[in-house]
Structure formats: C-alpha cells, structure tokens
Design a protein around this motif. Structure first.
Motif, mmCIF file in Angstrom:
data_model
loop_
_atom_site.group_PDB
_atom_site.id
_atom_site.type_symbol
_atom_site.label_atom_id
_atom_site.label_comp_id
_atom_site.label_asym_id
_atom_site.label_seq_id
_atom_site.Cartn_x
_atom_site.Cartn_y
_atom_site.Cartn_z
ATOM 1 N N MET A 1 5.648 12.028 5.033
ATOM 2 C CA MET A 1 5.542 11.024 4.928
ATOM 3 C C MET A 1 3.718 10.367 5.084
ATOM 4 S SD MET A 1 8.553 9.518 6.536
ATOM 5 C CE MET A 1 8.164 7.289 7.268
ATOM 6 N N ALA A 2 2.984 10.813 6.156
ATOM 7 C CA ALA A 2 1.731 10.696 5.978
ATOM 8 C C ALA A 2 0.678 11.871 4.702
ATOM 9 C CB ALA A 2 1.304 12.249 7.735
ATOM 10 N N LEU A 3 1.421 12.307 4.734
ATOM 11 C CA LEU A 3 0.294 13.205 3.496
ATOM 12 C C LEU A 3 1.004 11.724 1.909
ATOM 13 C CD1 LEU A 3 1.046 16.503 2.283
ATOM 14 C CD2 LEU A 3 -0.547 15.855 2.951
ATOM 15 N N GLY B 1 -14.729 8.310 -7.741
ATOM 16 C CA GLY B 1 -13.922 9.721 -8.697
ATOM 17 C C GLY B 1 -14.150 10.697 -7.709
ATOM 18 N N TRP B 2 -15.459 11.372 -7.916
ATOM 19 C CA TRP B 2 -15.657 12.952 -7.658
ATOM 20 C C TRP B 2 -15.489 12.594 -6.366
ATOM 21 C CZ3 TRP B 2 -16.036 16.349 -10.966
ATOM 22 C CH2 TRP B 2 -17.106 15.394 -12.470
ATOM 23 N N TRP B 3 -15.113 12.144 -5.193
ATOM 24 C CA TRP B 3 -14.720 11.905 -3.779
ATOM 25 C C TRP B 3 -13.385 12.458 -3.735
ATOM 26 C CZ3 TRP B 3 -17.308 14.393 0.146
ATOM 27 C CH2 TRP B 3 -18.804 13.957 0.266
ATOM 28 N N LYS B 4 -12.684 11.226 -4.539
ATOM 29 C CA LYS B 4 -11.498 11.071 -4.614
ATOM 30 C C LYS B 4 -10.473 12.447 -4.481
ATOM 31 C CE LYS B 4 -11.396 6.426 -5.351
ATOM 32 N NZ LYS B 4 -10.457 5.098 -5.929
ATOM 33 N N ALA B 5 -11.417 13.412 -6.085
ATOM 34 C CA ALA B 5 -11.171 14.905 -6.585
ATOM 35 C C ALA B 5 -11.266 15.709 -5.334
ATOM 36 C CB ALA B 5 -11.614 14.649 -7.344
ATOM 37 N N LEU B 6 -11.943 15.443 -4.720
ATOM 38 C CA LEU B 6 -12.775 16.631 -3.984
ATOM 39 C C LEU B 6 -11.500 16.546 -2.707
ATOM 40 C CD1 LEU B 6 -14.624 18.318 -3.043
ATOM 41 C CD2 LEU B 6 -15.744 16.755 -1.379
ATOM 42 N N TRP B 7 -11.529 15.440 -2.025
ATOM 43 C CA TRP B 7 -10.241 14.711 -0.655
ATOM 44 C C TRP B 7 -9.088 15.903 -1.264
ATOM 45 C CZ3 TRP B 7 -10.385 14.759 4.175
ATOM 46 C CH2 TRP B 7 -11.739 13.789 4.505
ATOM 47 N N MET B 8 -8.440 15.320 -2.505
ATOM 48 C CA MET B 8 -6.905 16.072 -3.179
ATOM 49 C C MET B 8 -6.998 16.770 -3.225
ATOM 50 S SD MET B 8 -4.889 13.455 -3.753
ATOM 51 C CE MET B 8 -3.873 14.518 -4.963
ATOM 52 N N LEU B 9 -8.155 18.604 -3.415
ATOM 53 C CA LEU B 9 -8.085 19.592 -3.712
ATOM 54 C C LEU B 9 -8.076 20.004 -2.076
ATOM 55 C CD1 LEU B 9 -11.102 20.227 -6.192
ATOM 56 C CD2 LEU B 9 -8.257 20.197 -6.453
ATOM 57 N N PHE B 10 -8.588 19.135 -1.443
ATOM 58 C CA PHE B 10 -9.038 19.423 -0.349
ATOM 59 C C PHE B 10 -7.241 19.655 0.386
ATOM 60 C CE2 PHE B 10 -10.237 18.855 4.719
ATOM 61 C CZ PHE B 10 -10.205 20.130 5.144
ATOM 62 N N ILE B 11 -6.262 18.456 0.146
ATOM 63 C CA ILE B 11 -5.328 18.449 0.618
ATOM 64 C C ILE B 11 -4.176 18.766 0.138
ATOM 65 C CG2 ILE B 11 -3.734 16.477 0.826
ATOM 66 C CD1 ILE B 11 -5.775 14.341 1.318
ATOM 67 N N LEU B 12 -4.470 19.391 -1.753
ATOM 68 C CA LEU B 12 -3.325 19.869 -1.933
ATOM 69 C C LEU B 12 -3.594 22.447 -1.548
ATOM 70 C CD1 LEU B 12 -3.871 19.197 -5.745
ATOM 71 C CD2 LEU B 12 -2.234 18.897 -4.023
ATOM 72 N N PRO C 1 -2.412 21.609 3.104
ATOM 73 C CA PRO C 1 -2.760 20.493 3.508
ATOM 74 C C PRO C 1 -2.638 19.881 5.176
ATOM 75 C CG PRO C 1 -1.229 21.303 2.594
ATOM 76 C CD PRO C 1 -2.464 22.372 2.179
ATOM 77 N N VAL C 2 -2.118 21.020 5.820
ATOM 78 C CA VAL C 2 -2.181 20.017 7.223
ATOM 79 C C VAL C 2 -3.800 20.040 7.564
ATOM 80 C CG1 VAL C 2 -1.874 21.026 9.416
ATOM 81 C CG2 VAL C 2 -0.204 21.857 7.393
ATOM 82 N N LEU C 3 -4.277 20.768 7.229
ATOM 83 C CA LEU C 3 -6.163 20.505 7.951
ATOM 84 C C LEU C 3 -6.712 19.585 7.379
ATOM 85 C CD1 LEU C 3 -8.903 21.983 9.582
ATOM 86 C CD2 LEU C 3 -9.241 22.862 7.151
ATOM 87 N N GLY C 4 -5.694 19.979 5.657
ATOM 88 C CA GLY C 4 -7.056 18.148 5.068
ATOM 89 C C GLY C 4 -6.263 16.937 5.411
ATOM 90 N N ALA C 5 -4.813 16.600 5.762
ATOM 91 C CA ALA C 5 -4.130 15.665 6.411
ATOM 92 C C ALA C 5 -5.157 15.830 7.558
ATOM 93 C CB ALA C 5 -2.736 15.879 6.320
ATOM 94 N N LEU C 6 -5.229 16.117 8.814
ATOM 95 C CA LEU C 6 -6.078 15.783 9.632
ATOM 96 C C LEU C 6 -7.576 15.632 9.981
ATOM 97 C CD1 LEU C 6 -4.610 18.985 12.487
ATOM 98 C CD2 LEU C 6 -4.071 16.150 12.053
ATOM 99 N N VAL C 7 -7.812 16.478 9.104
ATOM 100 C CA VAL C 7 -9.364 15.712 8.800
ATOM 101 C C VAL C 7 -9.729 14.446 8.039
ATOM 102 C CG1 VAL C 7 -11.644 16.415 7.300
ATOM 103 C CG2 VAL C 7 -10.004 18.317 8.191
ATOM 104 N N TYR C 8 -8.966 14.215 7.140
ATOM 105 C CA TYR C 8 -8.995 12.699 6.060
ATOM 106 C C TYR C 8 -8.347 11.366 7.438
ATOM 107 C CZ TYR C 8 -7.883 9.577 3.011
ATOM 108 O OH TYR C 8 -8.087 7.998 2.283
#
Length: 125
Positions: free
Chosen positions: A21-23, A38-49, A52-59
């Motif tokens: 749910m958080a993701l 758009g580039w920042w969105k793509a970078l965040w998506m790659l980080f989350i993909l 996932p745990v670290l990406g979600a926490l950092v986000y």
C-alpha cells in the motif's frame, strides 16, 4: 502448522500488504506531482523498482511532507467539486418555478395531465 507459525504468517502478511500500500501511494504521488520533471520521476521509479524498501523509505523521508500536502490539496479539490455538484443537482427552486417547469413539460407532451397534477401537488406540499 502450529499456532505460532500461523500467527507469524498473519503478522508478515500484514506488513507485506502495508508495504504494498505504501509503494502504491508513493507511485501515485510520484506521477501526480506536477513540479517533478520526467527524468526525476524515472529515476525515483528505478530506485523504487530495484531497491523497494530503501527506495520507499528514502522517498518518504525526502518527499513525505510534500506528499501529504499534495494529497490534502487533491482531497480538498475533490470535496469542493463534489459539494458544487451536489448543490447544482439538489438546488431547491420555489414552487412557482417547479410548476412552470412541469407546465412546460405538459405543453410539450413529455408528461401527461395526471403526472402534471402529481408534480403540482408535490410542489405545493
């Protein structure tokens, strides 16, 4: 399967669903934010993909405050739109306007005399 195995299965299932749910909220917020390029969105998506745990926490740490503000803004806009729609649909007109509208429908043949009498009685009640 013992009681404790079942208990831990429930606990881990709860945490897994909460994480999903958080993701989901993060991805929705990511694409809802008009200020992020758009580039920042793509970078965040790659980080989350890929992490996932670290990406979600950092986000959540980096953009959590803005995430809450955007969600509050969208909820406020949705409530305003809903209120405006309800007021436009449920607008109470005076009985004379209701009878005139019903008379126009009767004259055009859209309703019968019995329906007109019923509408007139409702308007006068």
């Amino acid at each position: 399967m013992s009681f404790w195995d079942f208990f831990w299965l429930l606990v881990w299932s709860f945490f897994f669903v909460a994480f999903l749910m958080a993701l989901f909220q993060i991805v929705v917020d990511l694409f809802r934010d008009p200020e992020l390029s758009g580039w920042w969105k793509a970078l965040w998506m790659l980080f989350i993909l890929f992490l996932p745990v670290l990406g979600a926490l950092v986000y959540l740490v980096a953009r959590g405050n803005g995430m809450a503000k955007r969600q509050m803004r969208d909820a406020t806009e949705a409530k305003s739109a809903t209120d405006a729609y309800i007021q436009s649909v449920a607008k109470q007109s005076n009985p004379a306007e209701q009878i005139a509208t019903a008379k126009g429908l009767l004259d055009s043949g859209a309703i019968s005399q019995a329906e007109f009498d019923s509408l007139k009685a409702k308007a006068l009640a």
